[in-house]
Design an enzyme around this catalytic site. Structure first.
Site, PDB file in Angstrom:
ATOM      1  N   ASP A 120       0.857  -1.183   0.000  1.00 32.76           N
ATOM      2  CA  ASP A 120       0.000   0.000   0.000  1.00 32.76           C
ATOM      3  C   ASP A 120       0.893   1.233   0.000  1.00 32.76           C
ATOM      4  O   ASP A 120       2.054   1.176   0.415  1.00 32.76           O
ATOM      5  CB  ASP A 120      -0.907  -0.002   1.235  1.00 32.76           C
ATOM      6  N   HIS A 121       0.371   2.327  -0.484  1.00 26.24           N
ATOM      7  CA  HIS A 121       1.075   3.602  -0.407  1.00 26.24           C
ATOM      8  C   HIS A 121       0.804   4.247   0.953  1.00 26.24           C
ATOM      9  O   HIS A 121      -0.353   4.501   1.307  1.00 26.24           O
ATOM     10  CB  HIS A 121       0.603   4.532  -1.527  1.00 26.24           C
ATOM     11  N   TYR A 147      -5.000   4.642   0.298  1.00 27.43           N
ATOM     12  CA  TYR A 147      -6.153   3.876  -0.209  1.00 27.43           C
ATOM     13  C   TYR A 147      -5.791   3.026  -1.423  1.00 27.43           C
ATOM     14  O   TYR A 147      -6.612   2.821  -2.311  1.00 27.43           O
ATOM     15  CB  TYR A 147      -7.335   4.806  -0.551  1.00 27.43           C
ATOM     16  N   HIS A 148      -4.566   2.479  -1.435  1.00 27.20           N
ATOM     17  CA  HIS A 148      -4.103   1.716  -2.593  1.00 27.20           C
ATOM     18  C   HIS A 148      -3.623   0.318  -2.232  1.00 27.20           C
ATOM     19  O   HIS A 148      -2.561  -0.105  -2.682  1.00 27.20           O
ATOM     20  CB  HIS A 148      -2.967   2.474  -3.301  1.00 27.20           C
ATOM     21  N   PRO A 149      -4.375  -0.467  -1.455  1.00 24.83           N
ATOM     22  CA  PRO A 149      -3.919  -1.819  -1.144  1.00 24.83           C
ATOM     23  C   PRO A 149      -3.988  -2.726  -2.376  1.00 24.83           C
ATOM     24  O   PRO A 149      -4.981  -2.716  -3.110  1.00 24.83           O
ATOM     25  CB  PRO A 149      -4.894  -2.280  -0.059  1.00 24.83           C
TER      26      PRO A 149
END
Length: 538
Positions: A295-296, A468-470
């Site tokens: 994730d980011h 919000y990038h899993p």
């Protein structure tokens, strides 16, 4: 009472990928397609208004509202992980930013043993999806379902930030979705005619009238069903009633980077020892399910602003009334605002040829937990490393499919990630010190007293948050930890694919909604080709 229904294709999850699949697999009318979504249909206006993410990022009406397990590497905090629980999934509640990633990202997927996923292979699917307001060219498409457009509102503070970034040595860019990313400029947005272009609006809504497409909302998938090692369907609970949906051809799991590995594990597909510890019958021993989480992790610098003002003041009183009237009249203005205005892609010492830091810059300040905008003028610069080496897990912790899995992101557990993040934070300060911003923005957080690497890292651990990038928890590949092959078929079983962000073997250099839509576009062709080939051979 139990109800059984039969279709050719079952799609579990009506999110960013699921709506694309539903459209494409039902297009020729030959196949009966069912789309199951745990959330509702998304009728509330906030799912269509672009700025609706302000209300939906922490509201249960369309959000799973996951939280991570507390971990020392991120300050022992239970960090909010919003995920869409509504038709359109996270594309219905996200910040609207359209970024694909670098060509290098997809070539890396290909080189990991995934033929057909290099940049030259996936570019046609990005173009196929896109309805680019600027028109079509070698990198962009027009006439596709997904609206992509320029922001309808700009701000002098955003313009000043670009000017400062150029003074700091970066290149001004107006398109980050070509063959080159490094630079600074405005984001493009998934907005068409002043409305959010979620996949529910872009892909599903126009085809809801097809006789062979069956959309079932409020259907919470409990487990997949198998005949031996072949997936045959899905057991779901809807309105307190158990329903079984069977698939003549394939079951396609599109429940996202959290939901997909959790559903596989509840269905007996995962690490055998882990499943047996929960008294779940093992169908396929796949230890990679739920592993490889990436994730980011974003760390935000905030600034007090003078002279140029910010969007903070526009969100209240007569100014807000003016913006509401403006939107009603023209579909422009504040209500079409994205979660960030300015994008910066920064090359780092560790990878000077491929930007490995991204800034999300917004001429506003707000509480990330609640979305509440602050009163005084402010500027936010969110800094994240694009290609983290840290890895985490998504593992179920009890046999009840209605229980949320344990999310352990493992943020900042790799020393390389710390070094890149520190480089990004220092460059953000370098931009803020340039002439275009020096008399306008004064740093509030972390503040002038935080100068050493250890202090900056402590600030990052205490305040960082998900971007919000899993991705990556059902990764594509051939190695022992891979879950799906290059055609997204689950290893060790038949009739089952995973199609969503969980199949990404590595995180792309940017926001993940556009790549997820591309994955579903390409997967649709792969699925339909697998039907045509036997027919041709016959």
């Amino acid at each position: 009472m139990s109800v059984t229904r039969q279709f050719d294709y079952l799609i579990v999850g009506g999110g960013s990928a699921g709506c694309v699949l539903a459209n494409r697999l039902s297009a020729d009318g030959r196949h009966q397609v069912a789309l199951l979504e745990a959330g509702g249909p998304g009728g509330h206006p906030s799912f269509h208004l672009p700025v609706g993410y302000v209300w939906n990022r922490a509201h249960p009406r369309g959000n799973w509202l996951y939280r991570t397990e507390p971990e020392p590497s991120s300050g022992d905090r239970a960090i909010l992980w919003p995920r869409g629980k509504v038709l359109g999934g996270s594309s219905a509640i996200n910040g609207l930013l359209y970024i694909r990633g670098q060509p290098h990202d997809y070539d890396a997927w290909r080189d990991l043993g995934n033929p057909g996923w290099g940049f030259a292979d996936v570019l046609p699917y990005f173009r196929k999806a896109e309805d680019q307001a600027r028109g079509a060219d070698a990198f962009h498409g027009a006439g596709g379902p997904l609206g992509v457009s320029d922001p309808t509102v700009r701000h002098p503070l955003s313009d000043a930030y670009i000017a400062a970034a150029v003074e700091a040595g970066l290149t001004p860019l107006d398109d980050f979705n070509r063959d080159r990313q490094a630079g600074a400029g405005y984001f493009q947005l998934t907005v068409r005619n002043g409305l959010r272009s979620s996949t529910a609006n872009a892909y599903l809504k126009p085809v809801r009238g097809r006789d062979n497409l069956h959309v079932v909302t409020h259907a919470h998938a409990m487990r997949l069903t198998f005949d031996g090692r072949r997936a045959t369907g899905v057991v779901a609970v809807r309105g307190g009633q158990t329903e079984t949906y069977s698939a003549r051809r394939e079951v396609i799991v599109a429940a996202g980077a959290i939901g997909s590995p959790a559903l596989l594990q509840h269905s007996g597909v995962g690490a055998a020892d882990h499943l047996r510890s929960l008294d779940i019958e093992v169908i396929a021993d796949l230890p990679g399910v739920g592993q490889n989480l990436q994730d980011h992790y974003m760390v935000s610098l905030t600034y007090a602003v003078r002279r140029l003002g910010s969007f903070n003041e526009t969100t209240r009183g007569w100014r807000l009334v003016r913006e509401i009237l403006r939107y009603a009249a023209s579909r422009r203005g504040l209500l079409t605002l994205s979660a960030a205005q300015i994008n910066v892609f920064l090359p780092t010492i560790s990878d000077p040829d491929n930007p490995d830091v991204q800034f999300h810059v917004m001429p506003a300040t707000f509480d990330f937990e609640t979305g509440k905008v602050e009163t005084e003028p402010g500027l936010t610069c969110g800094v994240c490393q694009l290609r983290p080496n840290s890895r985490g897990t998504i593992l179920i912790s009890q046999p009840d499919p209605r229980a949320a899995p344990a999310i352990r992101p493992g943020y900042l557990t790799d020393d390389r990630d710390k070094a890149v993040l520190l480089e990004g934070l220092r460059f953000a300060r370098h931009i803020a010190a340039q002439k275009a911003l020096a008399g306008v923005a004064a740093e509030r957080l972390p503040g002038s007293g935080v100068t050493t690497d250890s202090d900056l890292l402590e600030f990052a651990r205490r305040t960082g948050k998900t971007l919000y990038h899993p991705v990556g928890t059902c990764k594509m590949g051939r190695d022992a930890d891979a879950v799906v092959d290059s055609e997204l078929r689950v290893h060790g079983v038949q009739g089952l694919r995973v199609v969503d962000a969980s199949v990404m073997p590595t995180l792309v250099s940017g926001n993940t909604n556009a790549p997820t839509i591309m994955i579903a576009e390409r997967a649709s062709d792969l699925i339909l080709q697998s039907v045509r080939i036997p027919e041709l051979q016959a």
